[in-house]
Design a protein around this motif. Structure first.
Motif, PDB file in Angstrom:
ATOM      1  N   THR A 170       0.835  -1.192   0.000  1.00 19.64           N
ATOM      2  CA  THR A 170       0.000   0.000   0.000  1.00 19.64           C
ATOM      3  C   THR A 170       0.872   1.245   0.000  1.00 19.64           C
ATOM      4  OG1 THR A 170      -1.971   1.008   0.974  1.00 19.64           O
ATOM      5  CG2 THR A 170      -0.301   0.236   2.520  1.00 19.64           C
ATOM      6  N   HIS A 171       0.226   2.378  -0.232  1.00 15.01           N
ATOM      7  CA  HIS A 171       0.940   3.650  -0.367  1.00 15.01           C
ATOM      8  C   HIS A 171       0.156   4.708   0.390  1.00 15.01           C
ATOM      9  CE1 HIS A 171       3.844   6.243  -2.300  1.00 15.01           C
ATOM     10  NE2 HIS A 171       2.910   7.008  -2.834  1.00 15.01           N
ATOM     11  N   CYS A 172       0.879   5.690   0.934  1.00 17.15           N
ATOM     12  CA  CYS A 172       0.248   6.765   1.677  1.00 17.15           C
ATOM     13  C   CYS A 172      -0.490   6.190   2.891  1.00 17.15           C
ATOM     14  CB  CYS A 172      -0.675   7.586   0.780  1.00 17.15           C
ATOM     15  SG  CYS A 172      -1.072   9.217   1.465  1.00 17.15           S
ATOM     16  N   ASN A 173      -1.493   6.880   3.375  1.00 18.97           N
ATOM     17  CA  ASN A 173      -2.265   6.375   4.509  1.00 18.97           C
ATOM     18  C   ASN A 173      -3.739   6.432   4.184  1.00 18.97           C
ATOM     19  OD1 ASN A 173      -3.929   7.505   7.132  1.00 18.97           O
ATOM     20  ND2 ASN A 173      -2.721   5.693   7.534  1.00 18.97           N
ATOM     21  N   GLY A 216       4.721   1.509   1.689  1.00 19.43           N
ATOM     22  CA  GLY A 216       5.603   2.470   1.015  1.00 19.43           C
ATOM     23  C   GLY A 216       5.742   3.704   1.899  1.00 19.43           C
ATOM     24  N   GLU A 217       6.969   4.176   2.080  1.00 20.39           N
ATOM     25  CA  GLU A 217       7.179   5.281   3.043  1.00 20.39           C
ATOM     26  C   GLU A 217       6.418   6.549   2.641  1.00 20.39           C
ATOM     27  OE1 GLU A 217      11.191   6.772   3.219  1.00 20.39           O
ATOM     28  OE2 GLU A 217      11.362   6.878   1.056  1.00 20.39           O
ATOM     29  N   THR A 218       6.278   6.769   1.327  1.00 20.56           N
ATOM     30  CA  THR A 218       5.489   7.901   0.810  1.00 20.56           C
ATOM     31  C   THR A 218       6.179   9.250   1.036  1.00 20.56           C
ATOM     32  OG1 THR A 218       3.505   6.605   1.364  1.00 20.56           O
ATOM     33  CG2 THR A 218       3.148   8.832   0.566  1.00 20.56           C
ATOM     34  N   ARG A 219       7.263   9.407   0.327  1.00 17.03           N
ATOM     35  CA  ARG A 219       7.951  10.706   0.312  1.00 17.03           C
ATOM     36  C   ARG A 219       7.077  11.725  -0.397  1.00 17.03           C
ATOM     37  NH1 ARG A 219      11.501  13.551   2.240  1.00 17.03           N
ATOM     38  NH2 ARG A 219      12.904  13.920   0.487  1.00 17.03           N
ATOM     39  N   GLY A 249      -5.722   4.185  -1.998  1.00 24.24           N
ATOM     40  CA  GLY A 249      -6.921   5.007  -1.943  1.00 24.24           C
ATOM     41  C   GLY A 249      -6.996   5.917  -3.155  1.00 24.24           C
ATOM     42  N   ALA A 250      -7.839   6.933  -3.057  1.00 24.21           N
ATOM     43  CA  ALA A 250      -7.979   7.896  -4.151  1.00 24.21           C
ATOM     44  C   ALA A 250      -8.416   9.232  -3.580  1.00 24.21           C
ATOM     45  CB  ALA A 250      -9.015   7.419  -5.160  1.00 24.21           C
ATOM     46  N   ASP A 251      -7.967  10.278  -4.221  1.00 26.06           N
ATOM     47  CA  ASP A 251      -8.412  11.629  -3.859  1.00 26.06           C
ATOM     48  C   ASP A 251      -9.516  12.116  -4.779  1.00 26.06           C
ATOM     49  OD1 ASP A 251      -5.541  11.438  -2.664  1.00 26.06           O
ATOM     50  OD2 ASP A 251      -6.625  13.017  -1.605  1.00 26.06           O
ATOM     51  N   ARG A 252      -9.470  11.641  -6.013  1.00 28.14           N
ATOM     52  CA  ARG A 252     -10.542  11.964  -6.961  1.00 28.14           C
ATOM     53  C   ARG A 252     -10.489  10.923  -8.068  1.00 28.14           C
ATOM     54  NH1 ARG A 252     -12.807  17.613  -8.698  1.00 28.14           N
ATOM     55  NH2 ARG A 252     -11.568  18.316  -6.919  1.00 28.14           N
ATOM     56  N   VAL A 283       1.205  11.060  -4.752  1.00 30.37           N
ATOM     57  CA  VAL A 283       2.278  10.925  -5.729  1.00 30.37           C
ATOM     58  C   VAL A 283       3.093   9.655  -5.437  1.00 30.37           C
ATOM     59  CG1 VAL A 283       3.940  12.370  -4.428  1.00 30.37           C
ATOM     60  CG2 VAL A 283       4.079  12.243  -6.942  1.00 30.37           C
ATOM     61  N   GLY A 284       3.362   8.920  -6.495  1.00 27.50           N
ATOM     62  CA  GLY A 284       4.015   7.618  -6.349  1.00 27.50           C
ATOM     63  C   GLY A 284       3.070   6.475  -6.683  1.00 27.50           C
ATOM     64  N   THR A 285       1.777   6.769  -6.679  1.00 28.18           N
ATOM     65  CA  THR A 285       0.776   5.732  -6.972  1.00 28.18           C
ATOM     66  C   THR A 285       0.907   5.251  -8.422  1.00 28.18           C
ATOM     67  OG1 THR A 285      -0.743   6.687  -5.354  1.00 28.18           O
ATOM     68  CG2 THR A 285      -1.708   5.261  -7.039  1.00 28.18           C
ATOM     69  N   TYR A 286       1.077   6.195  -9.325  1.00 29.17           N
ATOM     70  CA  TYR A 286       1.165   5.845 -10.749  1.00 29.17           C
ATOM     71  C   TYR A 286       2.332   4.879 -10.997  1.00 29.17           C
ATOM     72  CZ  TYR A 286       2.095   6.703 -15.758  1.00 29.17           C
ATOM     73  OH  TYR A 286       2.348   6.565 -17.097  1.00 29.17           O
ATOM     74  N   ALA A 287       3.469   5.170 -10.376  1.00 27.87           N
ATOM     75  CA  ALA A 287       4.634   4.286 -10.556  1.00 27.87           C
ATOM     76  C   ALA A 287       4.307   2.873 -10.067  1.00 27.87           C
ATOM     77  CB  ALA A 287       5.835   4.853  -9.797  1.00 27.87           C
ATOM     78  N   LEU A 288       3.573   2.767  -8.981  1.00 25.83           N
ATOM     79  CA  LEU A 288       3.208   1.441  -8.468  1.00 25.83           C
ATOM     80  C   LEU A 288       2.259   0.731  -9.433  1.00 25.83           C
ATOM     81  CD1 LEU A 288       2.663   2.154  -4.651  1.00 25.83           C
ATOM     82  CD2 LEU A 288       4.690   1.218  -5.793  1.00 25.83           C
ATOM     83  N   ALA A 289       1.351   1.518 -10.046  1.00 30.37           N
ATOM     84  CA  ALA A 289       0.410   0.913 -11.002  1.00 30.37           C
ATOM     85  C   ALA A 289       1.161   0.380 -12.224  1.00 30.37           C
ATOM     86  CB  ALA A 289      -0.630   1.948 -11.427  1.00 30.37           C
ATOM     87  N   VAL A 290       2.159   1.122 -12.679  1.00 27.52           N
ATOM     88  CA  VAL A 290       2.959   0.660 -13.829  1.00 27.52           C
ATOM     89  C   VAL A 290       3.694  -0.626 -13.452  1.00 27.52           C
ATOM     90  CG1 VAL A 290       4.918   1.234 -15.320  1.00 27.52           C
ATOM     91  CG2 VAL A 290       3.191   2.973 -14.827  1.00 27.52           C
TER      92      VAL A 290
END
Ligand SMILES: CSC[C@@H](O)[C@@H](O)C(=O)COP(=O)(O)O
Length: 383
Positions: A160-163, A194-197, A240-243, A254-261
């Protein structure tokens, strides 16, 4: 949520008057400190500084903020405007603010008087809060059922990414609510966090919630995700999603797209989890989503030493942290990125699952969703 937890958000009558009281997420995990907002500018600051953050709870904050303005006799339209625009990407923020504003206006129009109208605004904000808690439970059910279809056999290793847990919600959250359900069912082998910088929502907040829930978890540097996939250590990605735009594009941390790829490349399911209120049918495609750009110092200074942390270098750089780059370094700091629907295996909501993720599937979900219906009935305006 355990009884002893400090509530993430509440509307409280204090001796000095009503307030929105937040668990200050910038201080976690070091300390659980409450932040008391007695006016709208203070709440807007709290939203911008990420003391309260994450799409669903931003909606709740927006709603309580408008109720606070009504109770304190501030200009409600102005309050709703300030709150709706405090951050641009998470659609829930404008949704919450506008929905409570609409309830207040309807009450004023009906001639009940200011005090009753303020009470109606607060009731609407509380209803929104409660609905989000209930949405969270349904999300957990839909999400865990989907995971057992996508990855049968249990023993899941989820990245997972972010919180996306209880800190972003009236309930247990979105993606992390699903992970918690999988964990309770004894089917979680490991949560990869993922630490989520740059602001470390994963390392600080998701790890805090994973530890609280007693999960087996590991935190990884964002750049380590590739080697984790290559090693075959990820069974599913949950974010998750913001929109979510009408075409199924997903704005998230940010960083989600890279994980999806990466997930697409390695044939791993990539699942987006959000309440239906995060779907914005008025935004046709991902390119129409406004991505918040944040201050350079979040990247050029270590958050562990600044306002987000307690390290020895706190207070050194212009943003309050200690500089990690040469003086004057420029930074690229979008808070979110947009993942096209083609990379998303499924969108899990409180009203059901969309898979494959197409504009038709998203439209169908919205057309049958009570959450979406109430949104237009309450006068949600595109902000
Ligand atoms: C259910 S929360 C989903 C998103 O809001 C979350 O993943 C995220 O990107 C939050 O970003 P933040 O900048 O911390 O508010």
């Amino acid at each position: 949520m355990a009884d002893e937890c400090v509530p993430v958000i509440r509307y409280k009558e204090l001796p000095e008057g009503p307030a929105v009281v937040l668990l200050d997420q910038t201080r976690l995990p070091a300390e659980e400190v409450e932040l008391v907002c007695t006016d709208v500018p203070a709440l807007v600051d709290a939203i911008r500084s990420l003391a309260v953050r994450g799409a669903p709870v931003l909606g709740i904050a927006g709603g309580y903020g408008v109720a606070l303005a009504a109770a304190r006799g501030f200009d409600v339209a102005d309050a709703a405007e300030q709150l709706a625009h405090a951050r641009p990407t998470a659609v829930n923020l404008a949704y919450g603010a506008r929905r409570v504003e609409a309830a207040y206006r309807a009450a004023v129009r009906s001639g009940v008087g200011e005090a009753h109208a303020a009470a109606r605004a607060l009731a609407e904000a509380r209803a929104l809060h409660q609905e989000d808690a209930e949405a969270s439970d349904r999300i957990a059910e839909y999400g865990s059922a989907l995971l057992s279809e996508l990855v049968p056999g249990g023993g899941l290793r989820i990245l997972t990414h972010c919180n996306t847990g209880r800190l972003v919600s009236g309930g247990e959250g979105t993606a992390l609510a699903v992970v918690k359900a999988v964990h309770r069912a004894g089917e979680l082998r490991r949560l990869w966090v993922g630490e989520t910088r740059p602001l470390l929502q994963g390392a600080r907040l998701t790890a805090y919630e994973a530890a609280e829930a007693g999960m087996a978890y590991s935190v990884l540097a964002d750049g380590a995700a590739g080697s984790l996939f290559a090693a075959g250590e990820v069974d599913a990605v949950l974010v998750g999603a913001d929109r979510i735009a009408a075409d199924g594009s997903v704005a998230n941390k940010v960083g989600t797209y890279a994980l999806a790829v990466l997930a697409g490349h390695h044939g791993v399911p990539f699942v987006v989890v959000a309440p239906v209120t995060t779907i914005d049918p008025d935004t046709e495609s991902g390119s129409g989503i406004e991505v918040e750009q944040r201050a350079a110092h979040e990247v050029t200074e270590g958050p562990w030493a600044g306002p987000m942390g307690t390290g020895p270098g706190a207070g050194v750089g212009p943003g309050g942290g200690s500089a990690v780059t040469p003086v004057g370094a420029h930074a690229y700091n979008p808070a979110f990125d947009v993942t096209p629907s083609a990379l998303v295996t499924a969108v899990v909501t409180d009203e059901g699952v969309v898979s494959p993720v197409t504009s038709g599937g998203i439209a169908e979900l919205c057309s049958t969703s009570p959450g979406r219906a109430s949104r237009s009935a309450n006068g949600m305006m595109k902000s």
